[in-house]
Design an enzyme around this catalytic site. Structure first.
Site, PDB file in Angstrom:
ATOM      1  N   GLU A  32      -6.982   4.722   4.326  1.00  0.00           N
ATOM      2  CA  GLU A  32      -7.975   3.641   4.311  1.00  0.00           C
ATOM      3  C   GLU A  32      -7.496   2.423   3.527  1.00  0.00           C
ATOM      4  OE1 GLU A  32     -12.133   4.269   4.474  1.00  0.00           O
ATOM      5  OE2 GLU A  32     -11.886   6.423   4.316  1.00  0.00           O
ATOM      6  N   GLY A  33      -6.213   2.117   3.737  1.00  0.00           N
ATOM      7  CA  GLY A  33      -5.618   0.965   3.066  1.00  0.00           C
ATOM      8  C   GLY A  33      -4.782   1.397   1.879  1.00  0.00           C
ATOM      9  N   CYS A  47     -11.127   7.119  14.827  1.00  0.00           N
ATOM     10  CA  CYS A  47      -9.748   6.966  15.270  1.00  0.00           C
ATOM     11  C   CYS A  47      -9.368   5.484  15.304  1.00  0.00           C
ATOM     12  CB  CYS A  47      -9.584   7.576  16.659  1.00  0.00           C
ATOM     13  SG  CYS A  47     -10.146   9.297  16.795  1.00  0.00           S
ATOM     14  N   ARG A  62      -4.673  26.279 -25.814  1.00  0.00           N
ATOM     15  CA  ARG A  62      -3.268  26.647 -25.835  1.00  0.00           C
ATOM     16  C   ARG A  62      -2.684  26.320 -27.208  1.00  0.00           C
ATOM     17  NH1 ARG A  62       1.235  29.431 -23.906  1.00  0.00           N
ATOM     18  NH2 ARG A  62       3.064  28.050 -23.780  1.00  0.00           N
ATOM     19  N   SER A  74      -2.330   1.205  -1.481  1.00  0.00           N
ATOM     20  CA  SER A  74      -2.497   0.404  -2.696  1.00  0.00           C
ATOM     21  C   SER A  74      -1.891  -0.987  -2.518  1.00  0.00           C
ATOM     22  CB  SER A  74      -1.851   1.117  -3.892  1.00  0.00           C
ATOM     23  OG  SER A  74      -2.626   2.232  -4.291  1.00  0.00           O
ATOM     24  N   PRO A 108       0.587   5.073  15.715  1.00  0.00           N
ATOM     25  CA  PRO A 108       1.970   5.229  15.242  1.00  0.00           C
ATOM     26  C   PRO A 108       2.612   3.925  14.774  1.00  0.00           C
ATOM     27  CG  PRO A 108       1.634   6.572  17.196  1.00  0.00           C
ATOM     28  CD  PRO A 108       0.376   5.758  17.006  1.00  0.00           C
TER      29      PRO A 108
END
Length: 415
Positions: free
Chosen positions: A395-396, A135, A299, A398, A139
């Site tokens: 986690e960060g 954690c 296809r 771009s 916010p």
């Protein structure tokens, strides 16, 4: 040819026999157990406890397995494992590996006693699986960790820390057996005044807030964690108080001198995990590419497979090239980390940035190649595209990765 006196020749793209065996084992589990369950748990938006339990039974969801991969001397154990599991399905895989972020937080900052005490409790066992939560985000403090408001105050009389605040975007938040919480212990030091704490199971004052209904990775539980006068023993401060006091004293001295930055606990965890997130993105991208390649070769339109059209063929060529390049960056960063080579050009962030952007682009191209079919839930690329969006955010973002890379290259402190 490597320069004399260097050991760069140690890096190899060839997995050894043991690594290949582990890779094939993980791939089989992903194909036979994870993929068949992927659509169901995506729709249910619930933690796939039965799949986690199956992973525990075969030894994938366990401290021993992750320790073996984490300490692989080549550095390739963790990225190889992440790629195969996330090739199966990102949401379920994140439920299986999400505990690892909390475990890395303890490994990066904890004492040997804390590691031995708490990490086993994060996993439980095959008959009673548990999960853990890391954690950090709040916010008003996501990328800007210096704006963190959760406070931890030391009660010297009772040798307890009292924690108050709200965490958000916590994987396994509220349902975890063990929570690792990053809190401010010295507000004047900004991000340098942070510390990490273990919140043991059943601790009064910790509760789950809002559970988020997400665009992707919907089989992974994401929620707020409320901390209301949560009291934890002094032994739950990762690294111990003596180490914390020394670190804070150095930070205060450097602040007075205007000196170099001191790494904070949250950043240490993220730096250790970014190449692993890149590997997750590679797995999702590879899965979408394989679906698109199979579809393009079977296809037919206008009497021939659609792969015969340059518009499709060139997309597949670009997709495969980007995936292989992303894997190379991830493996390089992982090898550097295990060998103690500094990320002088932010190679960890590079790997996460490029792999994340590759996953978003490749999954979008896969939908385009499948056309209308790709836009439906009858084919998995729609889900893969939704899942891929998270890699450029958590986690960060771009944008933060680019900032870290640019500042590292320019020699500017990263706050």
């Amino acid at each position: 040819m490597p320069l004399e006196g260097t050991d760069m020749a140690e890096f190899t793209m060839e997995l050894n026999d043991e690594q290949k065996e582990v890779r094939d084992w993980l791939h089989g589990f992903a194909a036979d157990v994870i993929r068949p369950a992927a659509a169901e748990w995506d729709e249910r938006e619930e933690t796939p406890w039965p799949v986690i339990q199956e992973a525990a039974k075969v030894g994938i969801y366990s401290l021993d397995f992750y320790a073996q991969q984490y300490f692989d001397p080549t550095g390739l154990g963790i990225p190889m494992a992440m790629e195969e599991l996330f090739w199966g399905d990102a949401g379920i895989a994140l439920s299986i590996v999400g505990t690892g972020l909390a475990a890395v937080g303890v490994l990066a900052n904890g004492t040997e006693e804390q590691i031995g005490t708490w990490i086993p409790q994060m996993y439980g066992d095959a008959n009673d699986v548990k999960v853990a939560a890391f954690c950090s985000s709040e916010p008003d403090a996501g990328s800007d960790v210096a704006s963190m408001r959760t406070r931890a105050v030391y009660d010297e009389a009772k040798d307890e820390w009292v924690i108050n605040g709200t965490k958000t975007w916590a994987t396994n938040g509220g349902i975890a057996n063990v929570h690792v919480v990053v809190a401010v212990v010295d507000p004047e030091l900004g991000s340098k005044g942070h510390a990490s704490f273990i919140v043991p199971p059943g601790t009064p004052g910790l509760s789950q807030g809002q559970k988020f209904k997400k665009h992707g990775i919907r089989a992974s539980h994401t929620a707020e964690v409320i901390l209301d006068n949560v009291r934890v023993p002094g032994s739950c401060l990762l690294g111990g108080k003596e180490k914390l006091d020394e670190r804070l004293a150095r930070a205060r001295e450097k602040a007075r001198q205007g000196g170099e930055r001191v790494k904070n606990a949250a950043m240490a965890t993220f730096e250790a995990s970014r190449p692993a997130v890149g590997a997750m993105a590679v797995g999702t991208a590879r899965a979408a590419y394989e679906v698109a390649l199979d579809y393009a070769t079977t296809r037919e339109q206008f009497g021939r497979p659609i792969v015969d059209n340059q518009g499709v063929a060139f997309q597949l060529a670009d997709m495969r090239t980007s995936i292989d390049a992303a894997r190379l960056l991830v493996w390089r960063a992982s090898w550097m980390a295990i060998n103690g080579k500094p990320f002088t050009a932010a190679e960890g962030s590079m790997s996460k940035l490029f792999a994340s952007e590759t996953a978003k682009k490749v999954t979008a191209q896969a939908i385009q190649i499948l056309g209308g079919n790709g836009y439906t839930r009858e084919y998995p690329v729609e889900r893969m595209h939704r899942d891929a969006a998270i890699y450029t955010i958590f986690e960060g973002t771009s944008e933060i990765q680019r900032l870290v890379i640019a500042r590292t290259l320019a020699g500017v402190p990263i706050r």
